[in-house]
Write a protein that holds these residues in place. Structure first.
Motif, PDB file in Angstrom:
ATOM      1  N   ARG A 168       1.283 -17.448  -0.016  1.00 51.44           N
ATOM      2  CA  ARG A 168       0.391 -17.159   1.106  1.00 51.44           C
ATOM      3  C   ARG A 168      -0.571 -16.022   0.766  1.00 51.44           C
ATOM      4  N   ILE A 169      -0.081 -15.049  -0.005  1.00 48.02           N
ATOM      5  CA  ILE A 169      -0.945 -13.943  -0.419  1.00 48.02           C
ATOM      6  C   ILE A 169      -2.022 -14.441  -1.373  1.00 48.02           C
ATOM      7  N   ILE A 170      -1.624 -15.264  -2.349  1.00 48.80           N
ATOM      8  CA  ILE A 170      -2.585 -15.820  -3.314  1.00 48.80           C
ATOM      9  C   ILE A 170      -3.634 -16.664  -2.605  1.00 48.80           C
ATOM     10  N   ALA A 171      -3.191 -17.446  -1.600  1.00 42.81           N
ATOM     11  CA  ALA A 171      -4.095 -18.345  -0.884  1.00 42.81           C
ATOM     12  C   ALA A 171      -4.977 -17.616   0.118  1.00 42.81           C
ATOM     13  N   GLY A 172      -4.714 -16.342   0.348  1.00 45.22           N
ATOM     14  CA  GLY A 172      -5.508 -15.589   1.308  1.00 45.22           C
ATOM     15  C   GLY A 172      -5.042 -15.744   2.740  1.00 45.22           C
ATOM     16  N   GLU A 173      -3.911 -16.414   2.929  1.00 45.53           N
ATOM     17  CA  GLU A 173      -3.373 -16.533   4.285  1.00 45.53           C
ATOM     18  C   GLU A 173      -2.861 -15.186   4.778  1.00 45.53           C
ATOM     19  N   LEU A 174      -2.413 -14.367   3.843  1.00 47.33           N
ATOM     20  CA  LEU A 174      -2.024 -12.988   4.123  1.00 47.33           C
ATOM     21  C   LEU A 174      -2.914 -12.091   3.262  1.00 47.33           C
ATOM     22  N   THR A 175      -3.677 -11.231   3.894  1.00 44.51           N
ATOM     23  CA  THR A 175      -4.619 -10.381   3.167  1.00 44.51           C
ATOM     24  C   THR A 175      -4.139  -8.934   3.174  1.00 44.51           C
ATOM     25  N   PRO A 176      -4.674  -8.082   2.275  1.00 44.34           N
ATOM     26  CA  PRO A 176      -4.249  -6.680   2.219  1.00 44.34           C
ATOM     27  C   PRO A 176      -4.260  -6.010   3.587  1.00 44.34           C
ATOM     28  N   GLY A 177      -3.136  -5.388   3.911  1.00 41.54           N
ATOM     29  CA  GLY A 177      -2.992  -4.723   5.204  1.00 41.54           C
ATOM     30  C   GLY A 177      -2.325  -5.569   6.260  1.00 41.54           C
ATOM     31  N   GLY A 236       5.935  -1.343   9.220  1.00 46.28           N
ATOM     32  CA  GLY A 236       6.790  -2.314   8.546  1.00 46.28           C
ATOM     33  C   GLY A 236       6.224  -2.687   7.197  1.00 46.28           C
ATOM     34  N   THR A 237       6.565  -3.864   6.708  1.00 46.37           N
ATOM     35  CA  THR A 237       6.095  -4.333   5.406  1.00 46.37           C
ATOM     36  C   THR A 237       4.743  -5.009   5.555  1.00 46.37           C
ATOM     37  N   VAL A 238       3.768  -4.568   4.750  1.00 37.50           N
ATOM     38  CA  VAL A 238       2.428  -5.141   4.789  1.00 37.50           C
ATOM     39  C   VAL A 238       2.003  -5.519   3.375  1.00 37.50           C
ATOM     40  N   VAL A 239       0.997  -6.388   3.279  1.00 38.66           N
ATOM     41  CA  VAL A 239       0.457  -6.764   1.977  1.00 38.66           C
ATOM     42  C   VAL A 239      -0.203  -5.539   1.357  1.00 38.66           C
ATOM     43  N   ALA A 240       0.089  -5.293   0.097  1.00 41.10           N
ATOM     44  CA  ALA A 240      -0.424  -4.113  -0.599  1.00 41.10           C
ATOM     45  C   ALA A 240      -1.945  -4.155  -0.676  1.00 41.10           C
ATOM     46  N   PRO A 241      -2.602  -2.984  -0.722  1.00 43.39           N
ATOM     47  CA  PRO A 241      -4.072  -2.950  -0.811  1.00 43.39           C
ATOM     48  C   PRO A 241      -4.613  -3.781  -1.965  1.00 43.39           C
ATOM     49  N   ARG A 242      -3.918  -3.705  -3.092  1.00 47.31           N
ATOM     50  CA  ARG A 242      -4.313  -4.529  -4.246  1.00 47.31           C
ATOM     51  C   ARG A 242      -3.078  -5.254  -4.739  1.00 47.31           C
ATOM     52  N   ALA A 243      -2.667  -6.237  -3.962  1.00 49.32           N
ATOM     53  CA  ALA A 243      -1.418  -6.932  -4.246  1.00 49.32           C
ATOM     54  C   ALA A 243      -1.475  -7.635  -5.590  1.00 49.32           C
TER      55      ALA A 243
END
Length: 301
Positions: free
Chosen positions: A18-27, A67-74
């Motif tokens: 999901r992070i790679i696909a942009g479904e979850l973005t930094p922050g 809580g847990t969030v996507v890293a600024p530069r995951a």
């Protein structure tokens, strides 16, 4: 025959996708362990291990009170078969993340082991016990920022630097202030470096050694005193979703007391122009303490 992928790794891979696909973005906030447990039909401990894998890979970070969030530069490097060698530094890093996110009361050797995806007993090869772990966490937190190599001119500027640095660390880690004892100070090397800075800053003044140490204890106690509100506030926010400003805005004089009995308080409530900002309170209080110390140092006789 291909080995079955453990459930926690399947969850980690899905979130990573999901992070790679942009479904979850930094922050963006990552689903909680309870949400993941429900969505994937696994135990809370399994969901916890999945989030631990993502943190270790640099995909996510823990933000206190959020809580847990996507890293600024995951980073999205493939998840390795092994999560890396277990070490004291890694244990301390994960334990700190647990305390930052959930409070020191939720910290246990078992919880840290679950985050790391290892057996609890394996931690004891590196850390004798929870008390030792907390001491290591305190020292690591105090070492996150360094005092300037070049000392500023004047004792006041030096004390502002050291006390403000301490406040920033308390702010970053809400558990840190309550964990540090005033009457039984823990022998953390980075904490002793902070004491040394204050003593050296005050060395050119007329204060004797005992008085210099008292000044350090006074400033530490001041910063720690305000900072002890941080962890309870973070816990209250997690549980209720109501911030301190919203809660303060709901205050009113007790029904048993009329506005005539509390005219100044009523005036303050009606004006609605006061915010209990802890950073402002810290700066205001520090300035007043240093004003008092300045007057004492310059006193004649």
């Amino acid at each position: 025959m291909t080995a079955t992928v453990p459930p926690y790794r399947r969850i980690a891979e899905e979130l990573r996708r999901r992070i790679i696909a942009g479904e979850l973005t930094p922050g963006d906030r990552v689903p909680s362990t309870r949400r993941l447990a429900g969505d994937f039909g696994v135990a809370i401990a399994t969901a916890t291990k999945a989030l631990a894998v993502l943190r270790q890979q640099g995909c996510t970070v823990v933000r206190p009170g959020v809580g847990t969030v996507v890293a600024p530069r995951a980073t999205v490097a493939p998840i390795r078969a092994a999560d890396g060698e277990l070490s004291r530094e890694r244990i301390v890093r994960v334990a700190t993340a647990v305390a930052d996110a959930h409070g020191l009361g939720e910290l246990s050797m078992r919880r840290v082991a679950a985050e790391l995806g290892v057996a609890t007993m394996s931690l004891y090869r590196h850390v004798p016990g929870k008390d030792d772990l907390i001491l290591l966490m305190i020292d690591a937190a105090l070492g996150e920022e360094r005092l300037p190599a070049v000392r500023p001119a004047g004792w006041r500027a030096g004390l502002i630097i050291s006390t403000t640095l301490l406040w920033r660390l308390f702010r970053r880690h809400p558990w840190l202030a309550p964990a540090m004892s005033l009457t039984r100070p823990q022998p953390a090397p980075n904490g002793l470096l902070l004491v040394e800075w204050v003593l050296e800053t005050l060395a050119p003044t007329r204060l004797d050694r005992r008085q210099r140490l008292y000044v350090h204890i006074l400033l530490f106690s001041f910063a720690r005193g305000i900072a002890t509100a941080l962890e309870p506030e973070a816990e209250a926010l997690r549980e209720t979703g109501v911030g301190s400003d919203e809660w303060m805005g709901s205050l009113a004089p007790p029904a048993a007391l009329s506005t005539e009995a509390l005219p100044r308080f009523a005036e303050l409530v009606e004006s609605d122009d006061f915010d209990l900002d802890l950073d402002l309170l810290f700066r205001f209080g520090l300035a007043r303490l240093l004003d008092g110390l300045d007057g004492w140092l310059n006193r004649t006789g």
